[in-house]
Design an enzyme around this catalytic site. Sequence first.
Site, PDB file in Angstrom:
ATOM      1  N   ARG A 139       0.864  -1.193   0.000  1.00 23.46           N
ATOM      2  CA  ARG A 139       0.000   0.000   0.000  1.00 23.46           C
ATOM      3  C   ARG A 139       0.895   1.235   0.000  1.00 23.46           C
ATOM      4  O   ARG A 139       1.775   1.383   0.834  1.00 23.46           O
ATOM      5  CB  ARG A 139      -0.950  -0.007   1.198  1.00 23.46           C
ATOM      6  N   HIS A 143      -2.115   3.568   6.544  1.00 22.88           N
ATOM      7  CA  HIS A 143      -3.248   2.720   6.899  1.00 22.88           C
ATOM      8  C   HIS A 143      -4.535   3.537   6.984  1.00 22.88           C
ATOM      9  O   HIS A 143      -5.623   3.005   6.780  1.00 22.88           O
ATOM     10  CB  HIS A 143      -2.970   2.051   8.249  1.00 22.88           C
ATOM     11  N   TYR A 151       6.699   4.015  10.764  1.00 23.11           N
ATOM     12  CA  TYR A 151       7.132   2.629  10.823  1.00 23.11           C
ATOM     13  C   TYR A 151       7.814   2.144   9.548  1.00 23.11           C
ATOM     14  O   TYR A 151       8.254   0.989   9.470  1.00 23.11           O
ATOM     15  CB  TYR A 151       5.926   1.724  11.106  1.00 23.11           C
TER      16      TYR A 151
END
Length: 218
Positions: A139, A143, A151
């Site tokens: 992706r 998120h 991260y």
Amino acid sequence: MHLFDKEVRFSCSGIVGASFPQAAGAAFAFKYRGEDNVAVAFAGEGAANHGTFYETLNAASLWELPLIVVVEDNMYADSTPKNMALATPHHFQRAMSLNVPSYLVDGMDVIDVYLATRKAVQRARSGGGPSLIEAVTYRFRGHFEGDGQEYRERDEVEVWRLMDPITRLGNRLTKLGVEKERLEERRRRAREKVDEALKFAEESPYPEPSTALTGVFR
């Protein structure tokens, strides 16, 4: 996450990992009624760490249900890297332990995904039972909107962008002799559909407050 369309038989749930048993229920109904339909459950590799994944595949394998489980492995469950939550490299290894034929595919390659899906559908419709497709993908965005993405490194995202599935498919079709004008026409039509959907959403009136609890289990 609570979407449902009876006409196209599509639904999803706000409960992570719930798509597995829900799809198995639909597959059981198809088999019980003798219908030539196949149920497909989609989830990320993080959701596949839930117990529902194993319970569903065990039952589906035992009862030979027309079910396809698609694990979209984008390597991050929200912000948790897969190697910090999964003891095995891939989920298909777990499925095979339950006697479920599995395919590990390049989720950034439309043709690779299509070929595996066709095999799984043929197996399900011929009474062969369930299959699992694990698609390794990525992706590009966070998120959620506003995700700081601390991260992962920016360079990692840019490397994966080179494997954008839409661009790769376009390049492959061009090499196979498909005219560029035809591809551009398809892109134009796709953009028009997106624009129409956005326009419809933005211009649609807000629902009446009195309908907030319509269809809600109480």
